[in-house]
Design a protein around this motif. Sequence first.
Motif, PDB file in Angstrom:
ATOM      1  N   UNK A 107       3.587   3.501   9.036  1.00 15.02           N
ATOM      2  CA  UNK A 107       3.271   2.332   9.853  1.00 15.02           C
ATOM      3  C   UNK A 107       4.246   1.195   9.576  1.00 15.02           C
ATOM      4  N   UNK A 108       4.566   0.977   8.307  1.00 16.37           N
ATOM      5  CA  UNK A 108       5.526  -0.075   7.968  1.00 16.37           C
ATOM      6  C   UNK A 108       6.880   0.217   8.618  1.00 16.37           C
ATOM      7  N   UNK A 109       7.347   1.453   8.498  1.00 15.68           N
ATOM      8  CA  UNK A 109       8.647   1.828   9.075  1.00 15.68           C
ATOM      9  C   UNK A 109       8.655   1.620  10.587  1.00 15.68           C
ATOM     10  N   UNK A 110       7.570   1.996  11.249  1.00 21.87           N
ATOM     11  CA  UNK A 110       7.505   1.838  12.703  1.00 21.87           C
ATOM     12  C   UNK A 110       7.549   0.363  13.089  1.00 21.87           C
ATOM     13  N   UNK A 111       6.761  -0.469  12.431  1.00 19.87           N
ATOM     14  CA  UNK A 111       6.758  -1.899  12.733  1.00 19.87           C
ATOM     15  C   UNK A 111       8.112  -2.533  12.417  1.00 19.87           C
ATOM     16  N   UNK A 112       8.692  -2.141  11.294  1.00 22.22           N
ATOM     17  CA  UNK A 112       9.979  -2.692  10.905  1.00 22.22           C
ATOM     18  C   UNK A 112      11.071  -2.288  11.900  1.00 22.22           C
ATOM     19  N   UNK A 140      -0.858   8.648  -2.066  1.00 24.00           N
ATOM     20  CA  UNK A 140      -1.568   9.241  -0.928  1.00 24.00           C
ATOM     21  C   UNK A 140      -1.532   8.360   0.317  1.00 24.00           C
ATOM     22  N   UNK A 141      -0.593   7.460   0.385  1.00 27.24           N
ATOM     23  CA  UNK A 141      -0.575   6.492   1.489  1.00 27.24           C
ATOM     24  C   UNK A 141       0.676   6.609   2.347  1.00 27.24           C
ATOM     25  N   UNK A 142       1.002   7.847   2.701  1.00 29.27           N
ATOM     26  CA  UNK A 142       2.122   8.075   3.619  1.00 29.27           C
ATOM     27  C   UNK A 142       1.886   7.328   4.930  1.00 29.27           C
ATOM     28  N   UNK A 143       0.639   7.227   5.348  1.00 33.13           N
ATOM     29  CA  UNK A 143       0.301   6.519   6.581  1.00 33.13           C
ATOM     30  C   UNK A 143       0.810   5.083   6.545  1.00 33.13           C
ATOM     31  N   UNK A 144       0.707   4.416   5.395  1.00 34.49           N
ATOM     32  CA  UNK A 144       1.162   3.027   5.282  1.00 34.49           C
ATOM     33  C   UNK A 144       2.681   2.949   5.355  1.00 34.49           C
ATOM     34  N   UNK A 203       0.835  -1.198   0.000  1.00 36.23           N
ATOM     35  CA  UNK A 203       0.000   0.000   0.000  1.00 36.23           C
ATOM     36  C   UNK A 203       0.873   1.253   0.000  1.00 36.23           C
ATOM     37  N   UNK A 204       2.055   1.161   0.607  1.00 35.15           N
ATOM     38  CA  UNK A 204       2.992   2.276   0.625  1.00 35.15           C
ATOM     39  C   UNK A 204       3.490   2.682  -0.752  1.00 35.15           C
TER      40      UNK A 204
END
Length: 121
Positions: free
Chosen positions: A107-112, A100-104, A95-96
Motif C-alpha cells: 500500500x505504501x509503494x502504491x501511494x508513493x 507479516x505486513x506485506x500489505x502495508x 507498519x511495513x
Amino acid sequence: MSGNLIPAEHAEFFWNSEPGKAPHEFVVMDIRERQKQREETGRDPSQRYNSSMGAHVIDWLTGDGPHDHPEGLFATEWVDRGTDRKTIKQALHEIGKIDRCEWARLMYSALDFYDRRSEDN
C-alpha cells in the motif's frame, strides 16, 4: 528490508493522539530492542508517546478485536479517522517494518508511486 523486519509477535506501536484527531508521531518498535535499551540506559524510548498497542498487550495477534492485529489497528486509528495522506503513508511505512505486513509495504509503494507520478504532472 526483509532481513531486518520485526517479527509480528514482537512488534509494538506507539503514537501520540488527541481526542477526536488522527494519531501522529507514530513509530513501530521491537519490544526486545526497546526493553534492552531501557535496561542499558534506564530510559524507555516509548515514554514520549501517550498511546500504544502491540506485543505488550495480552491479546496481541491472538484476540479478535480490531486492535489485536496490525491491519485492524491501522484501519481503526488511521483510515477511519479522516487522516491526511502524509500521515497514512507514514503509518504504512512504519507498519511495513513488521514481517507479516506485506500489505502495508504494498500500500505504501502504491501511494508513493501515485504521489511521485502526480508531482511530475
